[in-house]
Design an enzyme around this catalytic site. Structure first.
Site, short mmCIF file in Angstrom:
data_model
loop_
_atom_site.label_atom_id
_atom_site.label_comp_id
_atom_site.label_asym_id
_atom_site.label_seq_id
_atom_site.Cartn_x
_atom_site.Cartn_y
_atom_site.Cartn_z
N SER A 121 0.86 -1.19 0.00
CA SER A 121 0.00 0.00 0.00
C SER A 121 0.89 1.23 0.00
CB SER A 121 -0.88 0.02 1.24
OG SER A 121 -1.52 1.29 1.36
N TYR B 154 -1.38 -0.42 10.37
CA TYR B 154 -1.60 -0.94 9.01
C TYR B 154 -0.45 -0.52 8.09
CZ TYR B 154 -3.68 -1.19 4.32
OH TYR B 154 -3.92 -1.44 2.99
P1 NAP Z 1 -11.65 -5.75 0.94
O1 NAP Z 1 -12.52 -5.18 -0.11
O2 NAP Z 1 -11.90 -5.44 2.38
O3 NAP Z 1 -11.59 -7.34 0.74
C1 NAP Z 1 -10.79 -8.08 1.61
C2 NAP Z 1 -10.75 -9.52 1.17
O4 NAP Z 1 -9.85 -10.21 2.03
C3 NAP Z 1 -12.09 -10.21 1.29
O5 NAP Z 1 -12.17 -11.17 0.29
C4 NAP Z 1 -12.00 -10.85 2.68
O6 NAP Z 1 -12.79 -12.02 2.82
C5 NAP Z 1 -10.55 -11.23 2.71
N1 NAP Z 1 -10.00 -11.34 4.06
C6 NAP Z 1 -10.06 -10.46 5.08
N2 NAP Z 1 -9.45 -10.96 6.16
C7 NAP Z 1 -8.99 -12.18 5.81
C8 NAP Z 1 -8.31 -13.21 6.48
N3 NAP Z 1 -7.94 -13.08 7.77
N4 NAP Z 1 -8.02 -14.35 5.81
C9 NAP Z 1 -8.38 -14.51 4.51
N5 NAP Z 1 -9.05 -13.57 3.82
C10 NAP Z 1 -9.35 -12.44 4.46
O7 NAP Z 1 -10.10 -5.32 0.70
P2 NAP Z 1 -9.39 -4.71 -0.61
O8 NAP Z 1 -9.57 -3.24 -0.56
O9 NAP Z 1 -9.75 -5.46 -1.82
O10 NAP Z 1 -7.86 -4.97 -0.22
C11 NAP Z 1 -7.11 -6.05 -0.74
C12 NAP Z 1 -5.64 -5.80 -0.42
O11 NAP Z 1 -5.23 -4.56 -0.99
C13 NAP Z 1 -5.33 -5.70 1.08
O12 NAP Z 1 -4.10 -6.31 1.35
C14 NAP Z 1 -5.25 -4.20 1.31
O13 NAP Z 1 -4.45 -3.88 2.42
C15 NAP Z 1 -4.64 -3.74 -0.01
N6 NAP Z 1 -4.88 -2.33 -0.29
C16 NAP Z 1 -6.15 -1.86 -0.46
C17 NAP Z 1 -6.33 -0.50 -0.70
C18 NAP Z 1 -7.69 0.13 -0.88
O14 NAP Z 1 -7.79 1.37 -0.87
N7 NAP Z 1 -8.75 -0.64 -1.06
C19 NAP Z 1 -5.23 0.36 -0.76
C20 NAP Z 1 -3.96 -0.17 -0.56
C21 NAP Z 1 -3.78 -1.52 -0.33
P3 NAP Z 1 -14.37 -11.95 3.22
O15 NAP Z 1 -15.06 -11.44 1.98
O16 NAP Z 1 -14.77 -13.34 3.55
O17 NAP Z 1 -14.49 -11.01 4.35
#
Ligand code: NAP
Length: 247
Positions: free
Chosen positions: A142, A156
């Site tokens: 991130s 985080y």
């Molecule tokens: P999201 O929409 O909250 O989706 C999270 C996903 O991870 C869901 O499929 C969730 O499963 C799963 N998950 C959560 N906790 C878990 C665990 N303990 N074990 C296995 N699976 C788990 O998140 P996202 O925004 O797509 O983020 C994905 C990645 O990108 C993360 O690493 C995040 O830090 C990174 N990121 C995101 C952003 C942003 O702005 N969105 C920015 C920078 C980095 P369930 O559906 O079953 O809950």
């Protein structure tokens, strides 16, 4: 392509977009979820309806036995060719002086320890040192690792700093064993993660402050992940690709 791709946290957001694109390119996708069973089933159904292969596995990256089970189930689809360490969590906005040990342990266990353990499972299968045919690992970092997220979630941000260093170190460790390891560092991306951190209005609030004037989409991040998974990036390892609209 007969290779298997493991994606952690594939049920929603960026992981979901990666699964869809990877399956379209012929990867057999084994993805994990924790709570969103309906979303996970809908995704595997959507991929199967389009002629692809997808297996949804309930597997918490914070639980070592769950990780072992995820990879055992992936083995049933064929030889592993790639891993996307995507699963990650944020927490409620808080200052460091208000963070408990329980919060910090959950954050680091999920975002860092889980990625290490999944990578270990993947390396044991893909490394030429272990008789494998090589492969690719992509970690989700991130821009928070650079910004630090003061007053929001320094924990985080620090977990993603660890992912950056992990990416560099593991890439060098296995560069001679047929495995490339890279990371994607998204900026502000339109997914559920902001609401799960108690800030459902985060995108509306911060989107206009991004140099390009908007938040990004999960598909825009998935495109970079897919490039790093592909042979198009065959000479890239240990790199971090930023997808942040200039943030
Ligand atoms: P999201 O929409 O909250 O989706 C999270 C996903 O991870 C869901 O499929 C969730 O499963 C799963 N998950 C959560 N906790 C878990 C665990 N303990 N074990 C296995 N699976 C788990 O998140 P996202 O925004 O797509 O983020 C994905 C990645 O990108 C993360 O690493 C995040 O830090 C990174 N990121 C995101 C952003 C942003 O702005 N969105 C920015 C920078 C980095 P369930 O559906 O079953 O809950």
């Amino acid at each position: 392509m007969d290779k298997v791709l493991v994606v952690t946290g594939g049920s929603r957001g960026i992981g979901r977009a990666v699964c869809l694109r990877a399956a379209r390119l012929g990867w057999r996708v084994c993805f994990s979820y924790v709570a969103a069973k309906d979303a996970a089933d809908a995704l595997s159904g959507e991929i199967a309806a389009a002629g692809g292969t997808a297996l949804a596995v309930r597997s918490d990256v914070a639980v070592e036995a769950d990780i072992a089970d995820l990879f055992r189930q992936a083995d049933g689809l064929g030889p592993l060719g790639g891993l996307v360490n995507n699963a990650g969590v944020v927490d409620q906005a808080a200052r460091v002086d208000a963070m408990s040990a329980a919060r910090l342990t959950r954050m680091l266990t999920t975002n860092v320890v889980g990625s290490f353990l999944c990578a270990g499972e993947a390396v044991r299968r893909m490394s030429t040192r272990h008789g494998g045919a090589g492969g690719v690992i992509v970690n989700l970092s991130s821009v928070a690792s650079r910004i630090g997220a003061p007053g929001q979630y320094v924990d985080y941000a620090a977990s993603k700093g660890a992912i950056d260093t992990f990416t560099t170190g593991l890439a060098l460790e296995v560069a001679g064993e047929g495995i490339r390891v890279n990371a994607v560092a998204p900026g502000l991306i339109d997914t559920d993660i902001h609401a799960s951190g108690g800030q459902p209005d985060r995108m509306a609030r911060l989107g206009p402050t991004v140099p390009t004037g908007r938040a990004g989409t999960a598909e825009e991040v998935a495109a970079a992940v897919i490039w790093l998974l592909s042979d198009e990036s065959s000479y890239s390892t240990g790199t971090i690709v930023t997808v942040s609209g200039g943030r």
